[in-house]
Write a protein that holds these residues in place. Structure first.
Motif, PDB file in Angstrom:
ATOM      1  N   ARG A  78       0.832  -1.205   0.000  1.00 15.47           N
ATOM      2  CA  ARG A  78       0.000   0.000   0.000  1.00 15.47           C
ATOM      3  C   ARG A  78       0.868   1.256   0.000  1.00 15.47           C
ATOM      4  O   ARG A  78       0.582   2.231  -0.698  1.00 15.47           O
ATOM      5  CB  ARG A  78      -0.917  -0.002   1.225  1.00 15.47           C
ATOM      6  N   GLN A  79       1.944   1.217   0.781  1.00 14.17           N
ATOM      7  CA  GLN A  79       2.834   2.379   0.847  1.00 14.17           C
ATOM      8  C   GLN A  79       3.528   2.616  -0.491  1.00 14.17           C
ATOM      9  O   GLN A  79       3.717   3.762  -0.907  1.00 14.17           O
ATOM     10  CB  GLN A  79       3.878   2.172   1.949  1.00 14.17           C
ATOM     11  N   SER A  80       3.898   1.543  -1.174  1.00  9.83           N
ATOM     12  CA  SER A  80       4.556   1.666  -2.479  1.00  9.83           C
ATOM     13  C   SER A  80       3.660   2.395  -3.473  1.00  9.83           C
ATOM     14  O   SER A  80       4.131   3.206  -4.279  1.00  9.83           O
ATOM     15  CB  SER A  80       4.917   0.282  -3.029  1.00  9.83           C
ATOM     16  N   GLU A  81       2.372   2.109  -3.418  1.00  3.99           N
ATOM     17  CA  GLU A  81       1.425   2.773  -4.314  1.00  3.99           C
ATOM     18  C   GLU A  81       1.333   4.263  -3.997  1.00  3.99           C
ATOM     19  O   GLU A  81       1.187   5.093  -4.896  1.00  3.99           O
ATOM     20  CB  GLU A  81       0.044   2.123  -4.189  1.00  3.99           C
ATOM     21  N   ARG A  82       1.444   4.607  -2.725  1.00  4.39           N
ATOM     22  CA  ARG A  82       1.316   6.004  -2.310  1.00  4.39           C
ATOM     23  C   ARG A  82       2.528   6.847  -2.709  1.00  4.39           C
ATOM     24  O   ARG A  82       2.393   8.032  -3.015  1.00  4.39           O
ATOM     25  CB  ARG A  82       1.111   6.083  -0.794  1.00  4.39           C
ATOM     26  N   ILE A  83       3.719   6.237  -2.696  1.00  2.00           N
ATOM     27  CA  ILE A  83       4.926   7.014  -2.984  1.00  2.00           C
ATOM     28  C   ILE A  83       5.346   6.953  -4.454  1.00  2.00           C
ATOM     29  O   ILE A  83       6.271   7.661  -4.860  1.00  2.00           O
ATOM     30  CB  ILE A  83       6.111   6.563  -2.105  1.00  2.00           C
ATOM     31  N   ALA A  84       4.661   6.139  -5.242  1.00  2.50           N
ATOM     32  CA  ALA A  84       5.017   5.988  -6.661  1.00  2.50           C
ATOM     33  C   ALA A  84       5.097   7.321  -7.417  1.00  2.50           C
ATOM     34  O   ALA A  84       5.994   7.501  -8.252  1.00  2.50           O
ATOM     35  CB  ALA A  84       4.033   5.045  -7.346  1.00  2.50           C
ATOM     36  N   PRO A  85       4.192   8.289  -7.162  1.00  6.61           N
ATOM     37  CA  PRO A  85       4.267   9.559  -7.905  1.00  6.61           C
ATOM     38  C   PRO A  85       5.560  10.342  -7.670  1.00  6.61           C
ATOM     39  O   PRO A  85       5.889  11.234  -8.458  1.00  6.61           O
ATOM     40  CB  PRO A  85       3.055  10.341  -7.366  1.00  6.61           C
ATOM     41  N   PHE A  86       6.293  10.011  -6.601  1.00  5.84           N
ATOM     42  CA  PHE A  86       7.521  10.741  -6.291  1.00  5.84           C
ATOM     43  C   PHE A  86       8.772  10.054  -6.844  1.00  5.84           C
ATOM     44  O   PHE A  86       9.892  10.498  -6.584  1.00  5.84           O
ATOM     45  CB  PHE A  86       7.662  10.906  -4.776  1.00  5.84           C
ATOM     46  N   LEU A  87       8.564   8.994  -7.608  1.00  6.11           N
ATOM     47  CA  LEU A  87       9.692   8.245  -8.162  1.00  6.11           C
ATOM     48  C   LEU A  87       9.689   8.259  -9.684  1.00  6.11           C
ATOM     49  O   LEU A  87      10.335   7.433 -10.319  1.00  6.11           O
ATOM     50  CB  LEU A  87       9.653   6.797  -7.640  1.00  6.11           C
ATOM     51  N   VAL A  88       8.967   9.208 -10.249  1.00  2.00           N
ATOM     52  CA  VAL A  88       8.897   9.316 -11.711  1.00  2.00           C
ATOM     53  C   VAL A  88      10.209   9.889 -12.248  1.00  2.00           C
ATOM     54  O   VAL A  88      10.941  10.583 -11.529  1.00  2.00           O
ATOM     55  CB  VAL A  88       7.718  10.218 -12.138  1.00  2.00           C
ATOM     56  N   LEU A 113       5.515  11.866   3.680  1.00  4.83           N
ATOM     57  CA  LEU A 113       4.417  10.905   3.643  1.00  4.83           C
ATOM     58  C   LEU A 113       4.810   9.580   4.288  1.00  4.83           C
ATOM     59  O   LEU A 113       4.025   8.972   5.020  1.00  4.83           O
ATOM     60  CB  LEU A 113       3.998  10.667   2.186  1.00  4.83           C
ATOM     61  N   ALA A 114       6.036   9.146   4.028  1.00  3.38           N
ATOM     62  CA  ALA A 114       6.464   7.815   4.469  1.00  3.38           C
ATOM     63  C   ALA A 114       7.091   7.785   5.856  1.00  3.38           C
ATOM     64  O   ALA A 114       7.240   6.710   6.439  1.00  3.38           O
ATOM     65  CB  ALA A 114       7.465   7.245   3.458  1.00  3.38           C
ATOM     66  N   ALA A 115       7.461   8.946   6.395  1.00  2.68           N
ATOM     67  CA  ALA A 115       8.211   8.991   7.653  1.00  2.68           C
ATOM     68  C   ALA A 115       7.553   8.246   8.812  1.00  2.68           C
ATOM     69  O   ALA A 115       8.229   7.468   9.499  1.00  2.68           O
ATOM     70  CB  ALA A 115       8.489  10.442   8.046  1.00  2.68           C
ATOM     71  N   PRO A 116       6.259   8.439   9.080  1.00  3.32           N
ATOM     72  CA  PRO A 116       5.659   7.736  10.221  1.00  3.32           C
ATOM     73  C   PRO A 116       5.786   6.216  10.114  1.00  3.32           C
ATOM     74  O   PRO A 116       6.120   5.544  11.093  1.00  3.32           O
ATOM     75  CB  PRO A 116       4.194   8.182  10.178  1.00  3.32           C
ATOM     76  N   LEU A 117       5.526   5.683   8.916  1.00  5.24           N
ATOM     77  CA  LEU A 117       5.638   4.238   8.728  1.00  5.24           C
ATOM     78  C   LEU A 117       7.094   3.801   8.828  1.00  5.24           C
ATOM     79  O   LEU A 117       7.409   2.801   9.478  1.00  5.24           O
ATOM     80  CB  LEU A 117       5.068   3.831   7.371  1.00  5.24           C
TER      81      LEU A 117
END
Length: 208
Positions: A78-88, A113-117
């Motif tokens: 789920r996290q990978s889907e959320r951060i995908a826009p920042f890896l273009v 976005l990912a820091a808490p996780l």
């Protein structure tokens, strides 16, 4: 005259599909509950807390996930889907300064976005030793390195030590560097972006 009564009898296939859909919704609720708890700062969520947040029984958590590795895999997906826009990929036609600013902006937004996780996973004993977590981080680092390599092909080529410059840029734009500025030095995200931008631009200056 008597009215005909229509009985809606579901086929076995429909019943199975319904059970599968309910099972998937439950899995998503459990994974979402763990993700929410970690993002809220609950660094070591217990099964009871996860179950309560997902509105399921504790035994249901373990019925849907054989072990914690399975649960970690789901929240990381789920996290990978959320951060995908920042890896273009970066636009190669933009100036070096513009590309650096774009890279730093994407890194900053992704880390925020990912820091808490990320922090939560590293503080959970079983998660920090998880092969699933380790593999996910390794793949993320690979994609991030590729983003830098492809985005700054010309700049790296003009540098006499591209193989030394690349790991330095990776370090400068890493989560560890970002989190150190935020957590240890108490810097604002605006300040962190500025620091990273200046350092990366310095590394990309032509040499030789």
């Amino acid at each position: 005259m008597s009215k005909e009564t229509t009985v809606d009898v579901q086929s076995p296939e429909t019943q199975v599909d319904g059970r599968v859909a309910r099972s998937e919704r439950t899995r998503e609720a459990i994974a979402g509950a763990l993700l929410e708890l970690l993002e809220e700062g609950v660094l070591r969520p217990r099964a009871q807390e996860i179950a309560k947040r997902a509105d399921v029984a504790v035994r249901t958590v373990f019925q849907h996930f054989d072990d914690m590795e399975g649960l970690y895999a789901e929240i990381l997906r789920r996290q990978s889907e959320r951060i995908a826009p920042f890896l273009v990929p970066l636009d190669p036609h933009r100036s070096t300064a513009d590309k650096v600013r774009a890279l730093v902006e994407m890194r900053d937004n992704m880390y925020a976005l990912a820091a808490p996780l990320r922090r939560g996973m590293t503080r959970i004993g079983s998660a920090s030793k998880s092969k699933t977590f380790e593999s996910a981080l390794e793949e993320l680092r690979r994609v991030m390195t590729q983003q830098i390599q492809q985005g700054f092909v010309k700049e790296l080529h003009l540098n006499t030590d591209p193989y030394d410059v690349l790991p330095r840029i990776e370090a400068i734009t890493s989560f560890e560097m970002w989190d150190h500025f935020i957590q240890v030095q108490g810097a604002s995200r605006t300040a962190v972006r500025l620091h990273m931008t200046v350092m990366v631009l310095r590394e990309l200056q032509p040499t030789g």
